[in-house]
Design an enzyme around this catalytic site. Structure first.
Site, PDB file in Angstrom:
ATOM      1  CG  HIS A 158     -29.777  30.271  -3.720  1.00 36.59           C
ATOM      2  ND1 HIS A 158     -30.962  29.150  -3.983  1.00 36.59           N
ATOM      3  CD2 HIS A 158     -28.898  29.418  -2.680  1.00 36.59           C
ATOM      4  CE1 HIS A 158     -30.654  28.043  -3.296  1.00 36.59           C
ATOM      5  NE2 HIS A 158     -29.635  28.489  -2.570  1.00 36.59           N
ATOM      6  CG  HIS A 195     -30.840  25.017  -0.227  1.00 33.40           C
ATOM      7  ND1 HIS A 195     -29.507  24.941   0.303  1.00 33.40           N
ATOM      8  CD2 HIS A 195     -31.419  25.528   1.051  1.00 33.40           C
ATOM      9  CE1 HIS A 195     -29.221  25.163   1.664  1.00 33.40           C
ATOM     10  NE2 HIS A 195     -30.377  25.270   2.059  1.00 33.40           N
TER      11      HIS A 195
HETATM   12 ZN   LIG Z   1     -27.574  24.703  -0.963  1.00 34.49          ZN
END
Ligand SMILES: [Zn+2]
Length: 340
Positions: A158, A195
């Site tokens: 991320h 994610h």
């Molecule tokens: Zn994740």
């Protein structure tokens, strides 16, 4: 297979976390390391401490402004009267113009996408060693190992070139891919974390030399919300070099493997010389995030399909949170991939 990990990676111990606005314990716990080490050992991995690699391989994918911020912000924050123990932003730019704030509070908002990545005294050192584990795994593969595992913690996917987010500070998968680029013309990154790998996508979005493919829970109703949609295909010279494969919530092995087939087909057409797998184990049906429903044997099937690419492969740990099966899920993936 060698598994790279340094004990310094365990020191980062984040406390703060907001879930739908409520304070909760931060899920990115140091205990994850023990479970992942056990899982790697059970798969027959030899645990190897990485060497120090300086800032060079990290600065190859992150801005100097951001790295300077990460290194010094904790000490600067302590000088603010009444400030929180951990660095947590309370304001973010809606759009980023040319000006750069001088204040610690302004810079925290500028460089941190959300409140899930609090910075404490140990964060910088832990993040450096996590990235060096990725560098060392890339080096092992460049030296002829068919595959290597980097037990990266804190995770990285991320983190953008100049933004932390979602428990991530330095993008370890991107660091590994860029290191591999020193000797490979084309590198593919396959992200199988629950994610979307928004930071990784962002770093390579305008580049045709690193293909990014991500399979994840549909961000229309799931973190990271603003990235990971199917129409994000890259930009400029990178147009057509990013593939997002969002899945409906609670999708299981069958749906995941079908999306994986599409991702692997794209990777074959890109003809990379080497592969980075961003290995999140949080797509597991029992993971606390509960977004997808991959089973423990499902991780072996995912790994078997990836191994059929027959590419030299760097496996970089991303998410996967505390649950009884975390070790088994890593063992399942690594065993399915085959020590070779
Ligand atoms: Zn994740």
């Amino acid at each position: 297979m060698k598994a790279f990990y340094a004990d310094e990676q365990k020191r980062h111990d984040p406390k703060a976390f907001l879930s739908s606005g409520s304070p909760k314990p931060n899920p990115e716990q140091p205990e994850r390391v023990e479970r992942l080490l056990a899982g790697a050992r059970a798969a027959g991995c030899e645990i190897v401490r990485p060497g120090e690699h300086g800032l060079g391989p990290i600065a190859a994918v992150h801005t100097p402004e951001y790295l300077d911020f990460l290194e010094r912000i904790y000490d600067r924050w302590q000088r603010i009267e009444g400030a929180s123990q951990e660095v947590i932003p309370n304001i973010h730019p809606i759009a980023r113009g040319g000006s750069y704030p001088a204040s610690a509070v302004g810079q925290a908002g500028y460089h941190m996408a959300d409140t899930s990545c609090p910075i404490s005294a140990e964060t910088w050192e832990s993040s450096l060693w996590s990235a060096w584990s990725a560098v060392e795994a890339a080096e092992a593969v460049l030296s002829g190992e068919p595959a290597a595992y980097a037990l990266c913690r804190p995770p990285g996917h991320h983190a953008f070139a100049d933004v932390a987010g979602g428990f991530c500070f330095i993008n370890n998968s991107a660091v590994a891919a860029q290191r591999l680029r020193s000797r490979a013309a084309r590198v593919a990154i396959l992200d199988v974390d629950l994610h979307h790998g928004n930071g990784t996508q962002g770093i390579f979005y305008a580049r045709p030399d690193v293909l990014t493919v991500s399979i994840h829970a549909d961000p229309i109703r799931f973190y990271p919300f603003f990235w990971g949609h199917a129409d994000e295909r890259g930009e400029g010279p990178g147009l057509g070099y990013n593939l997002n494969l969002p899945l409906e919530r609670k999708s299981g092995d069958v749906e995941f493997l079908a999306a994986l087939d599409k991702g692997l087909q794209r990777i074959r057409a890109f003809a990379p010389e080497v592969l980075v797998v961003a290995l999140g184990l949080d797509a597991f049906e029992g993971d606390p995030f509960g977004g997808l429903s991959v089973t423990t044997p499902g991780f072996a099937r995912i790994a078997e399909a990836i191994a059929r690419l027959r590419l030299p492969t760097v496996i970089v740990q991303e998410g996967g949170y505390l649950c009884d099966e975390l070790s088994d899920n890593l063992t399942s993936f690594l065993t399915g991939f085959g020590a070779r």
